[in-house]
Motif scaffolding. Structure first.
Motif, short mmCIF file in Angstrom:
data_model
loop_
_atom_site.label_atom_id
_atom_site.label_comp_id
_atom_site.label_asym_id
_atom_site.label_seq_id
_atom_site.Cartn_x
_atom_site.Cartn_y
_atom_site.Cartn_z
N PHE A 141 0.84 -1.21 0.00
CA PHE A 141 0.00 0.00 0.00
C PHE A 141 0.87 1.25 0.00
N ASN A 142 2.12 1.11 0.47
CA ASN A 142 3.05 2.24 0.47
C ASN A 142 3.37 2.72 -0.94
N GLU A 143 3.32 1.81 -1.92
CA GLU A 143 3.55 2.21 -3.31
C GLU A 143 2.43 3.13 -3.79
N ILE A 144 1.21 2.86 -3.34
CA ILE A 144 0.07 3.68 -3.71
C ILE A 144 0.22 5.09 -3.11
N LEU A 145 0.61 5.13 -1.84
CA LEU A 145 0.84 6.42 -1.19
C LEU A 145 2.00 7.17 -1.84
N LYS A 146 3.06 6.43 -2.20
CA LYS A 146 4.23 7.05 -2.83
C LYS A 146 3.86 7.68 -4.17
N ASP A 147 2.88 7.09 -4.86
CA ASP A 147 2.43 7.65 -6.14
C ASP A 147 1.51 8.85 -5.96
N GLY A 148 1.21 9.20 -4.72
CA GLY A 148 0.44 10.41 -4.45
C GLY A 148 -1.05 10.22 -4.29
N PHE A 149 -1.49 8.97 -4.23
CA PHE A 149 -2.92 8.72 -4.06
C PHE A 149 -3.27 8.64 -2.58
N LYS A 150 -4.47 9.11 -2.25
CA LYS A 150 -4.99 9.00 -0.90
C LYS A 150 -5.72 7.67 -0.75
N ILE A 151 -5.51 6.97 0.36
CA ILE A 151 -6.24 5.73 0.64
C ILE A 151 -7.42 6.08 1.53
N ASP A 152 -8.62 5.87 1.03
CA ASP A 152 -9.83 6.26 1.75
C ASP A 152 -10.32 5.18 2.71
N ALA A 153 -10.02 3.92 2.39
CA ALA A 153 -10.44 2.82 3.26
C ALA A 153 -9.49 1.64 3.07
N ARG A 154 -9.24 0.93 4.17
CA ARG A 154 -8.41 -0.28 4.14
C ARG A 154 -9.26 -1.45 4.64
N VAL A 155 -9.26 -2.53 3.87
CA VAL A 155 -10.05 -3.72 4.23
C VAL A 155 -9.08 -4.87 4.48
N ASP A 156 -8.87 -5.17 5.75
CA ASP A 156 -7.99 -6.27 6.13
C ASP A 156 -8.81 -7.55 6.13
N MET A 157 -8.61 -8.37 5.12
CA MET A 157 -9.43 -9.58 4.95
C MET A 157 -8.58 -10.85 4.88
#
Length: 216
Positions: free
Chosen positions: A49-65
């Motif tokens: 998920f750090n790659e997503i943040l590094k690309d500048g996107f905001k994570i609105d929800a995390r689903v730990d499944m």
């Protein structure tokens, strides 16, 4: 503004979703929300998920499944947790449309939740034939979805034959091509040096795609 909730569960689907997410962010009529789940949240798989943040996107929800183990029962339990988690994430975000890609459990969980909550679901890479449980998941996602973005004409036709409304089935090609065409690649010399390979010897590259139902 139309709020689009993009669901990603692995580096594999994120690589294809990334150019679409960038286009949504640049759009004047669309608003991006991101739901991150599955392997992205597992430390053994690199907390990608750090790659997503590094690309500048905001994570609105995390689903730990994720349920530990490699048996069929763990996959089923993970799917159950995923449906609950996706439902809560979708309730929180309240999107106008949900966008999923491929054939993984994260996408199926989000699609089941969205369909039951009367939220339109758009599916990328449906209609493909690969065998194993992946194909069953993919076709199930297709039947729970409302808008279909196929990667080939044969996939498009297969989706229509499954009974989907042809007015909402489009051959858009694979967004993975946009990722390939719009990134810089290291030259051969750099790669050989980085991995200590001899440029004067022939090189064979092997990619393995494990079959879920053939653990042995």
């Amino acid at each position: 503004m139309i709020k689009v909730a993009v669901v990603t569960g692995t580096r594999a689907d994120y690589g294809r979703l990334k150019p679409i997410m960038q286009e949504i962010e640049q759009s004047k009529t669309l608003e991006l929300s991101t739901i991150v789940a599955g392997m992205h949240l597992i430390p053994e798989h690199g907390f990608t998920f750090n790659e997503i943040l590094k690309d500048g996107f905001k994570i609105d929800a995390r689903v730990d499944m994720h349920v530990s183990g490699d048996g069929g029962a763990t996959m089923s339990k993970s799917l159950g947790l995923g449906i609950i988690g996706m439902t809560q994430a979708i309730e929180q975000i309240s999107p106008d449309v949900i966008l999923v890609l491929g054939d993984r459990g994260e996408a199926l969980a989000a699609t089941i939740a969205g369909a039951h909550m009367n939220i339109p679901v758009a599916h990328i890479h449906g209609g493909e034939v690969t065998g194993t449980i992946d194909e069953s998941l993919r076709h199930a996602i297709t039947k729970f979805s409302h808008i279909h973005f196929a990667a080939t004409e044969s996939s498009k036709n297969r989706i229509i034959k499954m009974g989907e409304n042809r007015d909402y089935v489009f051959n858009t090609g694979s967004p993975g091509l946009d990722t390939i065409l719009n990134r810089e690649f290291s030259c051969k010399e750099t790669i050989f040096s980085e991995f200590n390979l001899n440029p004067n010897k022939k090189l064979i590259m092997l990619a393995q795609h494990p079959v879920t139902s053939e653990r042995d």
